[in-house]
Structures are given as structure tokens and as C-alpha cells.
Design an enzyme around this catalytic site. Sequence first.
Site, PDB file in Angstrom:
ATOM      1  CE  LYS A 402      -3.864   2.005   2.657  1.00 57.97           C
ATOM      2  NZ  LYS A 402      -4.704   1.825   3.860  1.00 57.97           N
ATOM      3  CB  SER A 474      -7.740   3.770   2.618  1.00 59.60           C
ATOM      4  OG  SER A 474      -6.909   3.290   3.674  1.00 59.60           O
ATOM      5  CB  SER A 498      -8.105   0.965   5.614  1.00 57.18           C
ATOM      6  OG  SER A 498      -8.745   2.216   5.680  1.00 57.18           O
TER       7      SER A 498
END
Length: 809
Positions: A402, A474, A498
Amino acid sequence: MPIRRLSIKLKVWGDPSGASAGAGAALFGERFDWCSSPAGGPMAPTPAMLLGLLLSVSLHAASASRALLQSSPNTTLTGLVGGTSALSTLLSAVSTAGLADTLAGNGTFTVFAPSNDAFTKDIKSIYCIKDYGFGGKCANASDLLAAQNLGTILLNHVVAGSFPASSLANGTLLKTLGGSVQRVVILPNGTVTVGGAPVVTADVAATNGLAHVMGGVLYRDSQFNVTTVGTYLDTIADLGPQVTSPQSFPEARKALMVQDAQDNVDRFRSYRPIVERPDGGYTYPMPLLFDNTQGNRESYCVPTEQPKWTYPETTNVTRPADNETLAYMSVMELAALIKSKQVTSTELVDLYTARLKEYDNVLEAVVTYTTDLAYQQAALADQLLANGTYLGPLHGIPYGLKDLIAVPPYRTTWGSGAFINQVVPREATVYSKLTAAGAVLVAKLSTGEMATGDEWWGGKTKCPWNIAVGASGSSAGPGAAVAAGMVGFALGTETGGSIIGPAAQNGISGFRPTFGLTSRAYCMALSQTLDKVGPMARTAEDAAVILDVIRGKDGIDTSACNVALQSPFTIDVTNLTVGYLPDTPAAALAIFNETLKMKLVPVAFKNSAPDFSALYEVIRGAEAAAYFDYWMRSGNIENNTAPLQWPVRLRRSRMIPAVEYIQATRVRGVTITEMFAAFSGVDVFLGPATTYTSYGNIVNIPEISIPYAFAPATVPSNYTASTPRKSPQNVGIYGLPYSDSKILAVAMAFQKVNTANRQRPPINLIEPEVLANCSSPYSRCNIPAATVALLSQTGINNPPVQIKTYGMV
């Protein structure tokens, strides 16, 4: 001698009439939006105009009695300062910043010029950015001259417009060209101060403005509006009902509260510069550790690093005939192929890089390809194996991170247009641990902007099962890339859902570990007491192997600790008691009951808090506002891709009183106590995967989301009736703090009898109705071409162009 105040004339920057003194300022540090000159006309200065007065403006005659600065017609300020020994430090700063030859532009400016004595007195109060933004207070003049923000420091002494001493009324707010706002205060003895520094020599005239010699450096930021505070006191009932009653709370008492508020802001400014940079919370953590164990954290955390788990040997694995099947194999299966030399790490990099490039145009999941690094790491993994060294199940496995996780020299953009070329110079601990285990990084994957949602500066990451919807956030890129077989596994982060949200949306196995089990060092900090890093993979078994590698203390993240966890591979799940919440999906519950024959007992929450999302918003909001305080106050927040999301949230969060943050934290403690009362009788408990993300993160307990089935996806009415789009159906497995191994063991047992996690999304099919909504190439058509150009291959030997060093604004 400081000058004496002779007359008072109210003048507010942006309002020549003085009628709205302070009205343009914002409460508690909100940035200014003024853009007009004191004369009311537009002002759009060029860089030369911004620095012209400091650097090369010709001075006219001023008073012959000036002690520090004697005016000399037709002499530039640079030349004049060079001939004035009392201003030699300023001259050195101007010269070092490369500004001495800058030409003066059109316009009128006022310069507040610090003397040598001023620099000596205040040098240790000035924040010097160095080492890619990881700076601190200047120790001496050498630190100042080496600072990356030297130009900004100088610009914070320049104001557009002419402000003679006679116009500097008490309370006047001056917006500098460096972005700070300086407050004029007239002391009882008549001394005029700007930003806390006294004016020593005033009104030295110049061809395009004037200068004041200062007895201090303007290093403070004085944005504050007492008028707004007074209005605030009229409307906020939580200060007590008497405050809104003129009869019981007279104006004199209100004025006293306003002054108290100003005193508080002065206190804020006195210490805030120590920790306000860099943005993103990489440094200066709170010295308070979150504890969700009812005071028993020390019984879990041990001083020595724990041995890694032993894993069962994966046998009878042969390389499939087609690369599609190879791409969707689990980490443990790929590990068996690598160890048996049926496939090389380099071949897997070829495979996954090709898939990333093939499908990213639709899914919008890749921020930066790390291709050069990947081939270097793969070659090393292959060479080690050839020499007889095998590092474990992650040896040679390609993966993605990420884009909140730092890997220099690659950019770490946080999904934000404001940080699109940011490079963080230190490796995240989790990346270093994966590298040591032999894993191979092939890409930085998308995060929703500033760790929220699935929209980022490069687009909107799509769900491979149904590209009509987003991948959730996210950790959108990791979720989509794992589901689409574009990487072997990925790491995500979670503050409020997330990892779990994207795992459920994309039908993969996503694990949120107990808070403190993994280090967040050099991962963007949104909330010190909520953030976690965890694995996102095809199977729970893979998640367990990845967690084993990244867990443990690192000496950087003070919340991370070594925990003596039992290996999930040695746990007999038939001996566990499994609770289930009333809304646990019935089909999943039936598998636990009828197929796995587990000991199931009903459980229920026992909570006093009526709304966990309220607690979450207050705690996350206050902590995020602290970690992005400078970014917000500097005005660079407006460069965010979505100006109505984090810019609005951070401004709102500045209004959370410290009292309410502490109260929310105390209620959090009550919730933890109630959690133990509700679930201490079970080893793990079941529920819907995404319903309780606010709760799960408030108490920071572990959870895994795994799919158990698929339903037809909800698609627009004009889609082809036979669309293959599907919607994953998921179940969540939860546990009390540090029950991570039990959760993983139960999930592994479930996936031995249910293979929903092994299904593949129809990513090779795009309905004509979808294509009709966008020109080619699909999904990038609404993104500016310049932005798309940034989505290029970025090798380790050719880092991205226009790199903005981390921490610079």
C-alpha cells in the site's frame, strides 16, 4: 532602544478601511484566504517580486539617526546589508539561499529584517528542515544556512504592501509571503512587536517599499481571531448554559475568556514548531501507549524476539500448465514451486509485472512499478537458492505494498495530489522485514487519498469482481491486486476498516492484527492509537505466514512489542469455543456448525456507548489533525485531489476540544472493559465482516474477513443480463487482544472445507455498456494526461522526475 508607539491607526491586511479588524483570520489556526493587497487591488507576485525587497531593492534616505541600518540612495538592500555588520547573518542567509542576484519586481513590500542579535537570540527556536524533512530546531547559524526551508524562513519576513510603523495597530494581522501570519502587539510601554519580535529601527524607505529592523526572528505563526472566539462563546452551549445568557455571563467575563483563549493560542505556538514537521506522523509519537488489555499489556509483551513459527510442508505441488492458474496460486503453493525449483522468482516477477500492466488500466491499482528493484531482489533470491540457502515461505514471492508504506527511492504519495512526488528517505520496518525474508516488491499499490476510500490522484480503484464499483478503501490497491492475481500477496493498513473493507469487497483474506503486533514505523500515521499494518492474501494460511514475518518490536514504533503467540498451525480448533453474534451470516454459521462441528455459543455486545462511529471520528480526527497540523495551516492542504474530504475533516478536527478527546478516550476504556465482560468466555467469535469496523478499531482487536460465497452483483439496469459480475459474501472472525493465532487457525480450518476464496474474478470481461461510458483507454479518460504520465515505470536507477523531498512544501 525599541521604538515607542506614537499613534494608533487600525489597519488589517486585506481590509484598508480597518472595519473588519481580524475578521479575515480563522479560528484556532485555520489558514488565511486573503489575496488582495492593502490597497484593495489584486496581488499575484512572481518569485522575484516575493524576494525582491529582501534581495536587491534600492533604498531611499531615511532618518540619519538610524543606529543599525543607514539608508544610502541607489544602494541595493543586499549591498547595504553587506556593509552593515549588524545584519551580516541576514546577508549570509540571503546569499546561501541563492537570492542575492534576484531582481526586484513591481509591487510594494514591507520587510521585517532580523539583526544579528535577533538571530543569536532566536536561532534555537527556528525550525530547520534537513535530512529530507526530518528536521528540528536549529542548533546554530550553520544549521540555519543548511536548512532546506531557508527560503521560506526569509519569506516569512516579507509582507506585500507598505506598512509603516504608524499603521501597525495593536492586533493587526499580517500575512507573509512565506505563508505565516504575524500579529502586531503594542506593549504597555509603547514598544511595537511583530510576531513577538520588537521593532528596533523603523521605516527605512525603499523604491518599492520599506524595511523595519527587528530584535527577533519571525518564527511564530499568529493566526487567530478574537472576534470569532467571541461569537463562538455566544453559540456553544457545552461551555455551560450561563455562557449564552447575557444576564449571568456579562460581556466583561466573555472578554476575559477571549483573552484566555488568546493566551492558550500563544502557548500552542510556543511548543508546536518542535513537532509540527514532518507531516504524516513519522516522528515524535505521543509518550502514551494505548492498552486494550485492561492493564495486562506486560503479560503479553515479552522483552526478547520470539522464534518464528514452524509451517507444515506443502507437498505434491506441481507447476500448472497455464500462467493464469500459476498467478492465482497461494503463497504456500508458490513457495513449494520455488523451493523445488519448478519456477524461479524471476519468472514470477515476469508473470506478475505483466498482469499488473495488463489489468491496471481498468483497475487503477498501481501507483509505482518497482520493476528494477523487483528483478534485483528476484535475482538475489534465485542465486541464494542455487547456493543452497532458502529463507522461508516468502523466498522469491512477488508482492505489493500500500502506498502509505515507505520504500526509498520510490515515491510514497499517500494517494494525495499534494504529495504526488514525495520520497520518504527511510524504509518502513515491515518492508525491511519482508525483504529480509526474501519477498520481492513489484509495485506500490493505491490507497484512497490520505488513507480514505478508494479514490486517489490516479483514479478510482475498481473491484475486479464488479468494475462498476470501487474496490473499497483505503487499502484499495492491495485488495484489488490480490483478487485479480496481479501479486502474490500485499500489505495494507487499517485505522477504521481499511483492511477489512477492501478484503470483503474483493473477496480475499484480509487480516487486521491486534494493535501493537506489527510496527507502523515509516508508514503514514493517521492515528497513533488506531493504525495497524496487516496482510492481505488469497488464503488465511498465507496471511499467517506473512504476519509471522512482519510481527514484533522494532525499537522505532513504541507501540509495537514482541508477543509470545502460539503458532496457528499447531492449534486444534476442535478444542476452541467459538461465539457467534446474532447477525452472523447464517450460511457461514452453518459451515462452522455442521461441517466443522465447532463448539458454538451465542454472544452479544455489552456496550454503554451509543455510537462507536462518534468515538472513532473524535479520536481519529484529533490525532490526524495533529499529524497534519503544519500541512493544514500552511495552505498546502488545498492541493489535495479531493478538497472537500481531508481539508474539511482536518479543519473540523481542529475544533475538537482537548477535553472531548480525553472524554472519548475514557469512554474507549469503558468499552474495553465491557468487551472483556462480553467475550471472555469464548476463544473467538463470529459476525458480519464489515458491520463492526468502528467497534473493532476502537478496541483494537484482531479480525479476519474471508469469503464464504458469491451472489450476483448489483449492476446498472442497462447491463447485459448475463453479466458475470459477482458480489463476495463474507464472514468476520474476531477475538480478544492477542488472540490472533486462534483467529487464523479457525479461518484456515474454514477454508479447508470452503473454497470461495479460490474463485477468480472475471477481469478479462468488460461489458460494452461499461466501455460506452468512457473513451479509450477505459477508466483513465477523466484523468488529466499529465497525471496519467506520472503512472510510469519507475526503476530504482531512475526515480521519478521532479522529486519533492519529503517534508518540503
